[in-house]
Enzyme design. Structure first.
Site, PDB file in Angstrom:
ATOM      1  N   SER A  26       0.838  -1.199   0.000  1.00  0.00           N
ATOM      2  CA  SER A  26       0.000   0.000   0.000  1.00  0.00           C
ATOM      3  C   SER A  26       0.871   1.246   0.000  1.00  0.00           C
ATOM      4  O   SER A  26       2.080   1.187   0.209  1.00  0.00           O
ATOM      5  CB  SER A  26      -0.903   0.005   1.229  1.00  0.00           C
ATOM      6  N   LYS A  27       0.222   2.353  -0.232  1.00  0.00           N
ATOM      7  CA  LYS A  27       0.908   3.633  -0.253  1.00  0.00           C
ATOM      8  C   LYS A  27       1.599   3.882   1.082  1.00  0.00           C
ATOM      9  O   LYS A  27       2.698   4.407   1.143  1.00  0.00           O
ATOM     10  CB  LYS A  27      -0.128   4.719  -0.539  1.00  0.00           C
ATOM     11  N   ARG A  28       0.939   3.452   2.148  1.00  0.00           N
ATOM     12  CA  ARG A  28       1.500   3.683   3.478  1.00  0.00           C
ATOM     13  C   ARG A  28       2.795   2.899   3.730  1.00  0.00           C
ATOM     14  O   ARG A  28       3.647   3.336   4.478  1.00  0.00           O
ATOM     15  CB  ARG A  28       0.468   3.400   4.565  1.00  0.00           C
TER      16      ARG A  28
END
Ligand code: GLU
Length: 508
Positions: free
Chosen positions: A261-263
Site C-alpha cells: 500500500s501507499k502507506r
C-alpha cells in the site's frame, strides 16, 4: 483465425499511478510488443466523484519516462477513439438501451434511503433475483409509471439482471478456469441517470469490445469482477469475441504479509509511485522513483521481475530482451513480494552500465543542489571523478558523498584518523612528499606511486602513517579511491594547496 493482439492499459485518473499499476502497464506493453500487437491507453474517468486533476498528465508522464510506448490513446489518437470514457457517453447510452431492450437490464428507482432500509431489514441483503421483486424497479412497476417517473426527472439507475444458479467460467491465462455461481453476484449498477454516465463495468466491457481488445491484462484485484464481465459479454451477444483474461499476481508488502500500500512506502522509506506526486487537495508530496534517482531502465527491469521470470535466472534485461522473452507461462499466481532492496541493486547495476559522461550529466544537478557550480570544472574532470567512485553508489545522489572532495576542499579532518596518523613530523614529511611529487615528470598514477613508495621506504618512514596523513589532508577522511588516481586528476597545485591548508588547520 488468430486474432490480432490488442491490449489496453485502462487507468482511472483518481490519483497518481501506483507502482502496481505501472507493472500492469508494463506487462501489457511487453505482451503487445512481443506479438506485434497494439497497446491502447484508455482513460477510465466515469467516476466523476473520484476525478483528480493532474492525474491523467501524471499517467502520461510516468509511462513516457519508463519508455512504455502507447500506440493508441488520447494523445496518440487512433481509429477506435475517443479514448477517454467521459467522451463516449453516446456510445454507452446506446448500449444501455440495447440491454434494456433485450431484457438483460432494468431500471431501478430505489433511493439511497430505501436501499439502506432494505439492508437494515435483511443483514445480508443483496439486490438480486431473490430481492429485486420487492424493490422499486421496472420489473415490479407498470410501464407507464416507469415512463412517468423518468419524464418527471426522477433519478434512476440501470441494473444488470443476473440470472441465478448458473456456473460462470472465467478463463484466465495465469489462473486457468475460475468458476463462480451467478447466484452470489448482485444486479450491478451499469448506468446512473444522475450524471448520465455508465459505471466501470459497463464502460469497460463496451470499450473492450468496440476497441477489439484481444487480452485483458490487469491486476488480480479485478478478478472478482470478471464473472460479471463474462455475463455482460454474453448479454450483449459478444461471447465469441470475448477477450482472453489475464489477472496478474498482487504486489505484496516486503515481508509478504498483505497487499503493498501507499502507506508501506512512507513507513519503510521507499517510493510506491513512479514520479513524485503533489496532491492537489492536501498538498501532500509522495516520493517517486524518478526523483529518488532511479534510472527508468532499472525500474522497468525490477518491475518486470515482480511476478514474472524469463524461465532461467537471468536478471539484467533491457526492454528489448524483456519483450523477446515475455510470456504468461512464467507468470506466478502467488503474489510477488516487493523487495525494495532488490530495486536498489538494479539501480546500482544500471548505473555501472551508464557511460561515465552520462552519469556526470546526471550528477551536475546534484552538485548544484550542494552549492557547487559544475561550470567551475571541466567536463573531463567531472567525468573522471564520477568514474572513480561510481562502483560505490546505488543512486546518482550517492555520488555526492563519495566524490564531494573532488569539488570542495575539506574544512574538517576526521578526528580519529588525525589522532592516529598525524604527529609532529607529519608537516615536514608531507612537504617533502610534495616536493618529490613536483619533481616527477608526470603524475601518471603507477609511476608516481612507485616513486613515492620507494622514497618512503628509503627514508624509513611509516608507510601507513604517511599515506593516510596525505589522504586525510586531501580528502578529509581515510577513505575514497586510490590516492594516486586522486592526485593525478586534481593536479599538483590543488593537492599542494590542500596539504598546506591541512598543516595550517591541524596545527591549530
Ligand atoms: N479502470 C480500472 C482501473 O483503474 C481498469 C481495470 C481493468 O483493467 O479492467 O484499474
Amino acid at each position: 483465425m488468430e486474432r490480432k493482439v490488442r491490449v489496453r492499459f485502462a487507468p482511472s485518473p483518481t490519483g497518481p499511478l501506483h507502482i502496481g499499476g505501472v507493472r500492469t502497464a508494463l506487462y501489457n506493453y511487453l505482451f503487445a510488443r512481443r506479438h506485434g500487437g497494439d497497446m491502447i491507453l484508455r482513460i477510465e474517468d466515469t467516476d466523476s466523484q473520484r476525478f483528480v486533476p493532474g492525474a491523467e498528465a501524471y499517467i502520461n508522464e510516468a509511462l513516457a519516462w519508463l519508455g512504455i510506448g502507447i500506440d493508441e490513446g488520447v494523445k496518440e489518437g487512433g481509429a477506435y477513439g475517443p479514448y477517454k470514457q467521459s467522451e463516449r457517453r453516446d456510445i454507452y447510452r446506446e448500449h444501455v438501451k440495447m440491454l434494456l431492450d433485450n431484457g438483460k437490464a432494468y431500471i431501478a428507482f430505489d433511493t439511497p434511503e430505501e436501499l439502506e432500509a432494505a439492508r437494515a431489514a435483511q443483514p445480508n441483503f443483496q439486490y438480486d433475483a431473490s430481492t429485486r421483486g420487492n424493490m422499486r424497479n421496472s420489473l415490479t412497476m407498470p410501464a407507464d409509471e416507469v415512463k412517468r417517473l423518468i419524464d418527471n426527472g426522477e433519478k434512476y439507475v440501470v441494473r444488470f439482471k443476473i440470472e441465478p444458479g448458473r456456473d460462470v467460467v472465467v478463463n484466465d491465462l495465469i489462473r486457468g478456469k475460475v468458476t463462480i455461481n451467478s447466484s452470489v453476484l448482485d444486479d450491478k449498477v451499469l448506468y446512473k441517470s444522475a450524471d448520465d454516465l455508465p459505471t466501470y463495468h459497463l464502460a469497460n466491457i463496451v470499450d473492450d469490445h468496440l476497441m477489439e481488445v484481444s487480452h485483458v491484462i490487469r491486476g488480480e484485484e479485478w478478478l472478482p469482477s470478471a464473472p460479471l464481465h463474462v455475463l455482460l459479454y454474453e448479454a450483449f451477444g459478444w461471447a465469441d469475441t470475448m477477450p482472453q483474461f489475464v489477472h496478474l499476481p498482487l504486489l505484496l508488502k516486503p515481508d509478504g504479509k498483505g497487499k503493498l500500500s501507499k502507506r508501506d512506502g512512507d513507513r519503510l522509506g521507499f517510493p510506491v509511485f513512479p514520479l513524485e506526486w503533489h496532491d492537489p487537495k492536501s498538498g501532500e508530496i509522495s516520493s517517486g522513483y524518478r526523483e529518488r534517482g532511479y534510472l527508468p531502465e532499472a525500474v522497468v527491469n525490477f518491475l518486470a521481475l515482480l511476478g514474472w521470470n524469463p524461465g532461467d535466472d537471468t536478471e539484467i534485461m533491457s526492454m528489448q530482451e524483456l519483450i523477446d522473452r515475455f510470456s504468461f507461462d512464467h507468470c506466478s499466481r502467488a503474489g510477488a513480494k516487493f523487495d525494495f532492496e532488490k530495486g536498489k541493486w538494479f539501480n546500482h547495476k544500471y548505473l555501472q552500465e551508464l557511460p561515465d559522461a552520462e552519469l556526470a550529466e546526471l550528477f551536475k544537478p546534484v552538485m548544484k543542489a550542494h552549492g557547487v557550480n559544475p561550470d567551475d570544472f571541466s567536463d573531463d574532470y567531472i567525468i573522471r571523478a564520477v568514474a572513480m567512485v561510481k562502483s560505490r553508489i546505488n543512486f546518482v545522489e550517492d555520488l555526492w558523498e563519495h566524490a564531494r572532495f573532488f569539488f570542495v576542499a575539506p574544512e574538517e579532518y576526521e578526528a580519529k584518523s588525525v589522532k592516529k596518523r598525524w604527529s609532529e613530523d607529519t608537516p615536514a614529511i608531507l612537504r617533502e612528499l610534495m616536493a618529490r611529487l613536483k619533481a616527477l615528470p608526470s603524475l601518471e598514477p603507477k609511476g608516481a606511486e612507485e616513486d613515492i613508495i620507494g622514497w618512503i621506504q628509503e627514508r624509513g618512514y611509516h608507510m601507513g602513517n604517511v599515506m593516510n596523513a596525505f589522504r586525510v589532508a586531501v580528502v578529509g577522511e581515510c577513505k575514497g579511491p586510490h590516492m594516486f588516481d586522486i592526485v593525478e586528476l586534481m593536479g599538483f597545485d590543488a593537492v599542494n594547496d590542500r596539504v598546506e591548508a591541512a598543516i595550517e588547520r591541524i596545527k591549530a
